[in-house]
Motif scaffolding. Structure first.
Motif, PDB file in Angstrom:
ATOM      1  N   ASN A 148       0.796  -1.217   0.000  1.00 19.37           N
ATOM      2  CA  ASN A 148       0.000   0.000   0.000  1.00 19.37           C
ATOM      3  C   ASN A 148       0.839   1.283   0.000  1.00 19.37           C
ATOM      4  OD1 ASN A 148      -2.524   1.327   0.030  1.00 19.37           O
ATOM      5  ND2 ASN A 148      -2.369   1.654   2.227  1.00 19.37           N
ATOM      6  N   PHE A 165      -2.098  -4.232   7.140  1.00 13.14           N
ATOM      7  CA  PHE A 165      -2.109  -2.795   7.424  1.00 13.14           C
ATOM      8  C   PHE A 165      -1.591  -2.462   8.821  1.00 13.14           C
ATOM      9  CE2 PHE A 165      -5.527  -3.665   4.362  1.00 13.14           C
ATOM     10  CZ  PHE A 165      -5.101  -2.885   3.297  1.00 13.14           C
ATOM     11  N   GLY A 203      -3.907  -1.621  11.895  1.00 18.72           N
ATOM     12  CA  GLY A 203      -4.805  -0.914  10.990  1.00 18.72           C
ATOM     13  C   GLY A 203      -4.338   0.467  10.590  1.00 18.72           C
ATOM     14  N   TYR A 237      -4.261   1.385   6.735  1.00 17.66           N
ATOM     15  CA  TYR A 237      -5.436   1.240   5.890  1.00 17.66           C
ATOM     16  C   TYR A 237      -5.958   2.607   5.480  1.00 17.66           C
ATOM     17  CZ  TYR A 237     -10.034  -0.129   4.198  1.00 17.66           C
ATOM     18  OH  TYR A 237     -11.144  -0.310   3.421  1.00 17.66           O
TER      19      TYR A 237
END
Length: 279
Positions: free
Chosen positions: A39, A56, A77, A80
């Motif tokens: 990502n 994430f 997280g 994300y």
């Protein structure tokens, strides 16, 4: 050699006024780390690249040339849909489990000092648009991915399908997104003028707000077996394969603010790769 996969596209009979890359380099490794990275997200000035770990977890930041990789968050997280609020700060939405319920908060991560400041306390029914200051149809897609096809008039034919990975164009006028099992679409920010762009996932915009990059991934039901990156015109549907005849398996990606570089995670080795783009 991988089998070349081509997106279905309907040409409108006129050439797009917006440029797609006329040439692109072979992928080269930019960031290697002991853990898998994914990502990538460019800073607004293109000087840095933020990435996250598997599932994430955590955030790392490196210079645009891949040097000085530094972890700035270890929160679950955190990576994300992280976004840069400016060249030094990342807006992050980590979560924690409380009494078997997910509680999501908003944090500001300063990549220069490492300071983390809570912007909004953890809450159960977290609205993601709150972190991204999203409006109109984009807000609906972020906050109600399960019901967006019923809530946005132009998506009514897909009622019951989830909206996945919505991405707002740099000029704020269009949204690229997936509809569960139906491929990639684009519409105006108010939800009008819906267009189907064929198969693909994880759309990311070029700076011209007319072209997107998407990944076309194949799997065997257990792991990804192949993937290619395509550049697709949201005006004509014309597409070109950016990673033909390579062995990489791209999943998520990001185009630099000036459009000259495409960073992506490679599922083969969990590293971040880069491709030079020329127009």
């Amino acid at each position: 050699m991988k089998v070349k996969l081509f997106l279905a596209a309907t040409l409108l009979g006129c050439a797009s006024m917006m440029a797609q890359p006329i040439s692109f380099s072979q992928p080269r490794m930019l960031i290697k780390a002991p853990q898998g990275l994914m990502n990538p997200v460019w800073s607004p000035d293109g000087s840095k690249l933020a990435v996250t770990g598997d599932n994430f977890i955590g955030i790392w930041v490196a210079n645009a040339d891949g040097s000085e990789l530094t972890q700035v968050s270890n929160a679950t997280g955190a990576g994300y849909q992280m976004t840069w609020s400016d060249a030094q700060n990342i807006t992050s939405t980590p979560y924690e489990m409380v009494n078997n319920r997910r509680m999501t908060r908003i944090e500001n991560v300063n990549v220069q000092t490492g300071a983390i400041k809570q912007v909004a306390a953890a809450e159960r029914n977290f609205k993601r648009s709150k972190a991204l200051n999203a409006k109109s149809a984009f807000q609906v897609m972020l906050d109600n991915p399960k019901d967006a096809t019923s809530m946005i008039a132009s998506l009514g034919d897909f009622a019951g399908k989830w909206v996945i990975n919505p991405a707002l164009s740099p000029d704020g006028r269009k949204i690229a997104f997936q509809i569960q099992g139906k491929g990639v679409f684009v519409c105006n920010a108010d939800g009008s003028d819906l267009k189907a762009l064929g198969k693909g996932s994880h759309a990311t915009w070029l700076p011209d707000s007319e072209n997107i990059m998407v990944t076309l991934i194949k799997d065997n039901g257990d792991v990804f077996t192949s993937s290619d990156i395509y550049c697709v015109s949201t005006t004509t549907g014309k597409s070109q394969n950016i990673t033909a005849d390579t062995d990489v398996i791209p999943v998520t990606m990001a185009v630099s603010p000036d459009g000259s570089k495409l960073a992506f995670d490679n599922d083969v080795d969990g590293c971040i790769y880069i491709i030079d783009l020329k127009y």
